[in-house]
Design a protein around this motif. Structure first.
Motif, PDB file in Angstrom:
ATOM      1  N   HIS A  62      -5.555   2.455  -4.504  1.00 25.85           N
ATOM      2  CA  HIS A  62      -4.486   1.600  -5.045  1.00 25.85           C
ATOM      3  C   HIS A  62      -5.104   0.714  -6.115  1.00 25.85           C
ATOM      4  O   HIS A  62      -5.935  -0.162  -5.817  1.00 25.85           O
ATOM      5  CB  HIS A  62      -3.875   0.739  -3.934  1.00 25.85           C
ATOM      6  N   GLU A 120      -0.310  -5.319  -3.873  1.00 26.50           N
ATOM      7  CA  GLU A 120       0.346  -4.489  -4.896  1.00 26.50           C
ATOM      8  C   GLU A 120       1.840  -4.808  -5.009  1.00 26.50           C
ATOM      9  O   GLU A 120       2.523  -4.331  -5.907  1.00 26.50           O
ATOM     10  CB  GLU A 120       0.127  -3.005  -4.598  1.00 26.50           C
ATOM     11  N   TRP A 121       2.368  -5.632  -4.091  1.00 24.06           N
ATOM     12  CA  TRP A 121       3.777  -6.049  -4.156  1.00 24.06           C
ATOM     13  C   TRP A 121       3.946  -7.413  -4.817  1.00 24.06           C
ATOM     14  O   TRP A 121       5.044  -7.976  -4.827  1.00 24.06           O
ATOM     15  CB  TRP A 121       4.359  -6.093  -2.733  1.00 24.06           C
ATOM     16  N   TYR A 131      -0.465   9.510  -6.351  1.00 16.15           N
ATOM     17  CA  TYR A 131       0.615   8.710  -5.766  1.00 16.15           C
ATOM     18  C   TYR A 131       1.591   8.404  -6.908  1.00 16.15           C
ATOM     19  O   TYR A 131       1.156   8.036  -8.018  1.00 16.15           O
ATOM     20  CB  TYR A 131       0.036   7.407  -5.203  1.00 16.15           C
ATOM     21  N   ASP A 158       6.701   7.850  -2.734  1.00 17.20           N
ATOM     22  CA  ASP A 158       6.770   6.700  -1.835  1.00 17.20           C
ATOM     23  C   ASP A 158       8.105   5.973  -1.976  1.00 17.20           C
ATOM     24  O   ASP A 158       8.679   5.938  -3.068  1.00 17.20           O
ATOM     25  CB  ASP A 158       5.620   5.734  -2.156  1.00 17.20           C
ATOM     26  N   ARG A 183       7.801  11.516   1.867  1.00 16.51           N
ATOM     27  CA  ARG A 183       8.373  10.283   1.321  1.00 16.51           C
ATOM     28  C   ARG A 183       9.090  10.529  -0.009  1.00 16.51           C
ATOM     29  O   ARG A 183       9.616   9.607  -0.601  1.00 16.51           O
ATOM     30  CB  ARG A 183       7.298   9.197   1.173  1.00 16.51           C
ATOM     31  N   TRP A 195      -3.399  -2.889   0.459  1.00 12.98           N
ATOM     32  CA  TRP A 195      -3.706  -1.660  -0.286  1.00 12.98           C
ATOM     33  C   TRP A 195      -4.318  -2.036  -1.633  1.00 12.98           C
ATOM     34  O   TRP A 195      -5.394  -1.581  -2.014  1.00 12.98           O
ATOM     35  CB  TRP A 195      -2.453  -0.814  -0.477  1.00 12.98           C
TER      36      TRP A 195
HETATM   37  C1  JFZ Z   1       4.259   1.801   0.938  1.00 16.65           C
HETATM   38  C2  JFZ Z   1       4.085   0.896  -0.281  1.00 16.65           C
HETATM   39  O1  JFZ Z   1       5.178   0.006  -0.349  1.00 16.65           O
HETATM   40  C3  JFZ Z   1       2.788   0.128  -0.164  1.00 16.65           C
HETATM   41  O2  JFZ Z   1       2.630  -0.715  -1.266  1.00 16.65           O
HETATM   42  C4  JFZ Z   1       1.619   1.140  -0.094  1.00 16.65           C
HETATM   43  O3  JFZ Z   1       1.580   1.892  -1.303  1.00 16.65           O
HETATM   44  C5  JFZ Z   1       1.846   2.047   1.122  1.00 16.65           C
HETATM   45  C6  JFZ Z   1       0.788   3.141   1.188  1.00 16.65           C
HETATM   46  O4  JFZ Z   1       3.137   2.690   1.070  1.00 16.65           O
HETATM   47  O5  JFZ Z   1       4.403   0.969   2.082  1.00 16.65           O
HETATM   48  C7  JFZ Z   1       4.990   1.492   3.216  1.00 16.65           C
HETATM   49  C8  JFZ Z   1       5.851   2.566   3.167  1.00 16.65           C
HETATM   50  C9  JFZ Z   1       6.387   3.074   4.365  1.00 16.65           C
HETATM   51  C10 JFZ Z   1       6.067   2.469   5.577  1.00 16.65           C
HETATM   52  C11 JFZ Z   1       5.222   1.370   5.601  1.00 16.65           C
HETATM   53  C12 JFZ Z   1       4.706   0.873   4.409  1.00 16.65           C
HETATM   54  N1  JFZ Z   1       6.616   2.968   6.793  1.00 16.65           N
HETATM   55  O6  JFZ Z   1       7.343   4.008   6.753  1.00 16.65           O
HETATM   56  O7  JFZ Z   1       6.360   2.379   7.882  1.00 16.65           O
END
Ligand code: JFZ
Length: 423
Positions: A21, A42-43, A134, A187, A216, A251
Motif C-alpha cells: 500500500h 490510506e483513508w 490492487y 476492492d 471484491r 495498510w
Molecule cells: C479495504 C480498504 O478499504 C483498505 O484501505 C485496504 O486497502 C484493505 C486491504 O481493503 O478494507 C477492507 C475491505 C473489506 C473488509 C475490511 C476492510 N471486509 O470485508 O471486512
C-alpha cells in the motif's frame, strides 16, 4: 486439469504474497494538519475531509526518490513471498503509475519523474515474482462520480460516467503497458451493479485471459475469495481463498504505528491461513520516500529465513484431509504421502498425540534437519473412533525458533477415521 484450474495453479502453490500500500497518503504518514487520524492511513483523505485541492497540493511535495523496485522485490523474494500486489490506484483516486487518461498520477501531479510500476514490473520479471495489481474500481475520492463511503450520496452519482472516463481506461492501460499481470485485486465494490462488475471482469479477461480476479470485484464475479482484513476462518475452507493482513495496524504508512506483529506471530498467521487452505497476503507500507520501514522488513526476513528451511510444508501444501484433532499451537498441512505438524510455543508438550490416521507410518522426522524422532504407535481398542494413536516424542532441546515442523511420512494416500464413524 481444467483451464480455470491451470490459470490458478501458480497462485494455489504460492501460499504467500506481499501486499504494497503506497500512495500520496504515505507522504502524510497518518497525520493531517497536526492531527493523527484514528483510521488506517490510506483513508486519511476521506476520513479527515481533505479537499481535492489540498490533497493534490500534498502530491506536489511527494518526491519518493529512495523508491527502489529491485530492493523491494529482493525483500519479497528473501521473505519467501511469491507474488506482489501493488496499489495502482487506491480509493483516493491517485494513480501510482503513469496514467495517460487522468492527470492525478505520480508522474503528472508530483515532482517524481519515474514510473514506479514500470520499475516494479521489470524487477518482478527479472526475479520471477508475479506482479499483481490492487485497483479500487468503485471508490474514487478525486473523481466527482466515484463512490465515497464517507462523504457522498453514492446512489446520486453517475457511476457509469466514472467507469467510462476513468476506471475502464485505467484498467486497459494497466493490463496493456506493464507486462503479464498475475491478478487484479479489486476492492470495495459498494453498490456497483452486476452488469458493471461483469463489464470490468470481461475487460480484464479480454486483455489478459490468465489474469485472476478476486471476489471484491463485486456480485460474485471473481475467481477467488478474500476474507476480511486479518480475518481468519475458524475451520478449513476447501475453496480458493486469501486473507489480507497487516504487519502493524495500518495498510498505508503511519509513522507512529509501531504495533508490529513479531516474527513468531507473523509466522503463526501464515501457517494458520495455509492450514485452512488459504494464501496469506501480508502488507508492507512504504513511507513518503518510498522506503519500507526497517522494522517490518526485518520481520519479513526472519520469517523468510524460517521458510528457507521449512517451506516444504507450506508451498503447494493442501488442507490436511482429516479432522485436526491436534492441540492448540499445532497446525497441520499436507502433501500426498506427508503430513506436516507445525508446533508453536503455544503447545509446550514433549509428547505430541496424533489421532485418526490409519496409514502405516514410514518415518517421522524434524523437517528442517531430517533428524528422526521416536514415536509410539499405540492401539486404542477402547474407542472405536481411533483404531490407533501416534504419540510423537519432541524433546524441548530439539525445538526450532518460532515453530518446529514434524514431517510424518505415511504409506499410501491418507486414510483416517472421523467422528461420523460414531453415528
Ligand atoms: C479495504 C480498504 O478499504 C483498505 O484501505 C485496504 O486497502 C484493505 C486491504 O481493503 O478494507 C477492507 C475491505 C473489506 C473488509 C475490511 C476492510 N471486509 O470485508 O471486512
Amino acid at each position: 486439469m481444467v483451464k480455470a484450474d491451470q490459470v490458478k495453479e501458480w497462485w494455489r502453490q504460492a501460499k504467500y504474497g506481499m501486499f504494497i500500500h503506497w500512495g500520496v497518503y504515505s507522504f502524510l504518514g497518518g497525520e493531517w494538519q497536526g492531527k493523527r487520524t484514528p483510521f488506517v492511513a490510506e483513508w486519511i483523505m476521506a476520513r479527515e475531509n481533505i479537499s481535492r485541492e489540498d490533497y493534490l497540493d500534498v502530491a506536489k511535495e511527494f518526491n519518493p526518490e529512495d523508491f527502489d523496485a529491485d530492493t523491494i522485490v529482493a525483500l519479497a523474494k528473501k521473505s519467501g513471498m511469491k507474488y506482489i500486489v501493488y496499489t495502482a490506484k487506491h480509493h483516493d483516486g491517485f494513480a501510482m503509475y503513469h496514467s495517460k487518461c487522468c492527470q492525478d498520477n505520480i508522474i503528472d501531479a508530483t515532482p517524481f519523474e519515474r514510473d514506479p510500476l514500470k520499475e516494479l514490473s521489470s524487477a518482478c520479471k527479472k526475479e520471477g515474482i508475479k506482479l499483481c495489481l490492487y485497483y479500487s474500481h468503485a471508490q474514487d475520492w478525486l473523481h466527482p462520480q466515484g463512490y465515497n463511503l464517507v462523504t457522498r450520496d453514492n446512489k446520486a452519482l453517475d457511476f457509469d460516467a466514472y467507469l467510462e472516463e476513468k476506471a475502464l481506461p485505467q484498467l486497459e492501460e494497466l493490463l496493456t503497458n506493464y507486462g503479464d499481470i498475475g491478478l487484479i485485486w479489486f476492492d470495495s465494490p459498494i453498490i456497483i451493479s452486476k452488469e458493471n462488475s461483469q463489464r470490468v471482469y470481461d475487460l480484464v479477461k479480454r486483455l489478459q485471459p490468465e489474469c485472476m480476479i478476486n471476489y471484491r470485484i463485486g456480485n460474485e464475479c471473481g475467481d477467488y475469495y478474500c476474507t476480511g482484513d486479518n480475518q481468519l476462518p475458524s475451520t478449513p475452507m476447501d475453496v480458493d481463498w486469501e486473507m489480507p493482513g497487516t504487519t502493524n495496524d495500518s495498510w498505508g504508512y503511519k509513522y507512529y504505528d509501531h504495533n508490529w506483529k513479531d516474527p513468531s506471530e507473523t509466522l503463526r498467521w501464515l501457517v494458520r491461513v495455509n492450514s485452512r487452505g488459504g494464501n496469506y497476503l501480508l502488507n508492507v507500507g512504504p513511507d513518503g520516500n518510498g522506503l519500507i520501514p526497517a522494522e517490518s522488513a526485518n520481520i519479513l526476513e526472519e520469517v523468510g529465513d524460517w521458510l528457507s528451511r521449512n517451506g516444504q510444508g507450506i508451498y503447494a501444501s493442501k488442507i490436511a484431509p482429516m479432522p485436526t484433532y491436534v492441540r492448540e499451537g499445532v497446525e497441520m498441512t499436507y502433501r500426498p504421502g506427508k503430513l506436516y505438524l507445525h508446533i508453536f510455543d503455544q503447545c509446550d508438550k514433549e509428547h505430541i498425540p496424533l489421532f485418526c490416521i490409519k496409514n502405516k507410518v514410514k518415518k517421522i522426522a524434524i523437517l528442517s534437519t531430517g533428524e528422526a524422532l521416536t514415536y509410539e504407535d499405540r492401539d486404542t481398542p477402547v474407542s472405536q473412533l481411533h483404531e490407533h494413536i501416534l504419540v510423537i516424542n519432541l524433546p524441548k532441546e530439539k525445538r526450532e525458533k518460532y515453530a518446529t515442523v514434524i514431517c510424518i511420512e505415511i504409506e499410501g494416500d491418507l486414510e483416517f477415521t472421523t467422528m461420523d464413524k460414531l453415528s
